[in-house]
Motif scaffolding. Structure first.
Motif, PDB file in Angstrom:
ATOM      1  N   TYR A 217       5.782  -9.269 -10.290  1.00 24.92           N
ATOM      2  CA  TYR A 217       4.684  -8.280  -9.876  1.00 24.92           C
ATOM      3  C   TYR A 217       5.144  -6.958 -10.435  1.00 24.92           C
ATOM      4  O   TYR A 217       6.125  -6.912 -11.181  1.00 24.92           O
ATOM      5  CB  TYR A 217       4.751  -8.058  -8.400  1.00 24.92           C
ATOM      6  CG  TYR A 217       6.081  -7.665  -7.906  1.00 24.92           C
ATOM      7  CD1 TYR A 217       6.342  -6.294  -7.878  1.00 24.92           C
ATOM      8  CD2 TYR A 217       6.876  -8.689  -7.334  1.00 24.92           C
ATOM      9  CE1 TYR A 217       7.706  -6.112  -7.202  1.00 24.92           C
ATOM     10  CE2 TYR A 217       8.242  -8.216  -6.943  1.00 24.92           C
ATOM     11  CZ  TYR A 217       8.638  -6.841  -6.839  1.00 24.92           C
ATOM     12  OH  TYR A 217       9.812  -6.614  -6.318  1.00 24.92           O
TER      13      TYR A 217
ATOM     14  N   THR B 244      -1.442  -1.027  -9.217  1.00 20.97           N
ATOM     15  CA  THR B 244      -0.579  -1.727  -9.915  1.00 20.97           C
ATOM     16  C   THR B 244      -1.159  -2.115 -11.201  1.00 20.97           C
ATOM     17  O   THR B 244      -2.282  -2.077 -11.569  1.00 20.97           O
ATOM     18  CB  THR B 244       0.180  -3.242  -9.363  1.00 20.97           C
ATOM     19  OG1 THR B 244       0.890  -3.743  -9.932  1.00 20.97           O
ATOM     20  CG2 THR B 244      -1.149  -4.103  -9.039  1.00 20.97           C
TER      21      THR B 244
ATOM     22  N   TYR C 129      -0.460 -11.696  -0.433  1.00 21.82           N
ATOM     23  CA  TYR C 129       0.525 -12.577  -0.425  1.00 21.82           C
ATOM     24  C   TYR C 129       0.589 -13.760   0.471  1.00 21.82           C
ATOM     25  O   TYR C 129       0.974 -14.983   0.141  1.00 21.82           O
ATOM     26  CB  TYR C 129       2.112 -11.885  -0.821  1.00 21.82           C
ATOM     27  CG  TYR C 129       2.232 -11.318  -2.293  1.00 21.82           C
ATOM     28  CD1 TYR C 129       2.704 -12.090  -3.022  1.00 21.82           C
ATOM     29  CD2 TYR C 129       1.891 -10.139  -2.394  1.00 21.82           C
ATOM     30  CE1 TYR C 129       3.180 -11.556  -4.247  1.00 21.82           C
ATOM     31  CE2 TYR C 129       2.130  -9.500  -3.815  1.00 21.82           C
ATOM     32  CZ  TYR C 129       2.345 -10.517  -4.660  1.00 21.82           C
ATOM     33  OH  TYR C 129       2.712  -9.816  -5.962  1.00 21.82           O
TER      34      TYR C 129
END
Length: 197
Positions: A56, A107, A144
């Motif tokens: 990640y 992100t 997740y």
């Protein structure tokens, strides 16, 4: 013991730990991430043939997995970063230096049109808090938990939560959809949650 709804308990814990994590990361995060990488790279799971690792891109003071991803790349282990696709995560092949695009929620990840999808057999998982039962607290959107459940249903998967030691709590409040982790790694230790992992 506590009659408050689990969602409220999670929200309160999340707010406290996010603030503490941000403070810790600003002063000690880089050294802790490097120390963690040196511990995690020694796990036997990384010696598996044909292993692929889902990583990640760190945000909001998360443990930085890039030292670990770089070490794995040096060993020839394929690594990928996630891109949000609706309510799920797709992992695309990535190596340090490859171009990145906004991947959602602040992100970054590879260009989905240029980088092939990889199916991780090892998944590095960011978290807000953890306990020694292998439970984690995330940001509350369930990405997740969903991707871990999907990948586990499709074949072998080893999950490794990455955290600073200061993120440990006695008990993470859990709900039926919450997916426990196989390992949790900090700058001080690696906790194995089951012997078969």
């Amino acid at each position: 013991m506590n009659d408050r709804p689990i969602a409220a308990l999670k929200s309160e814990l999340r707010a406290a730990l996010l603030a503490a994590r941000k403070t810790f990361a600003s002063s000690d995060g880089a050294a802790a991430s490097t120390a963690l990488a040196a511990r995690v790279i020694e796990l036997p799971v990384f010696a598996q043939r044909d292993a692929a690792v889902g990583g990640y891109w760190p945000i909001r003071g998360e443990v930085d997995p890039r030292p670990l991803l770089a070490a794995l790349d040096a060993r020839g282990v394929p690594t990928g970063l996630p891109v949000i696709v609706e309510d799920d995560l797709a992992f695309h092949l990535w190596r340090d230096g490859d171009p990145l695009l906004s991947a959602g929620l602040g992100t970054f990840g590879p260009d989905p049109a240029a980088a092939p999808i990889v199916r991780p057999s090892i998944l590095l998982v960011p978290l807000v808090a953890f306990d020694r039962r292998g439970h984690r607290l995330g940001y509350g959107r369930g990405f997740y938990d969903r991707v871990i459940a999907r990948l586990r249903a499709g074949g072998p998967l080893t999950t490794i939560g990455l955290a600073y030691a200061m993120q440990e709590v006695p008990v993470v409040p859990t709900e039926p959809h919450d997916q426990p982790l196989d390992y949790i790694a900090t700058e001080h230790e690696v906790l194995g949650m089951k012997s078969s992992a």
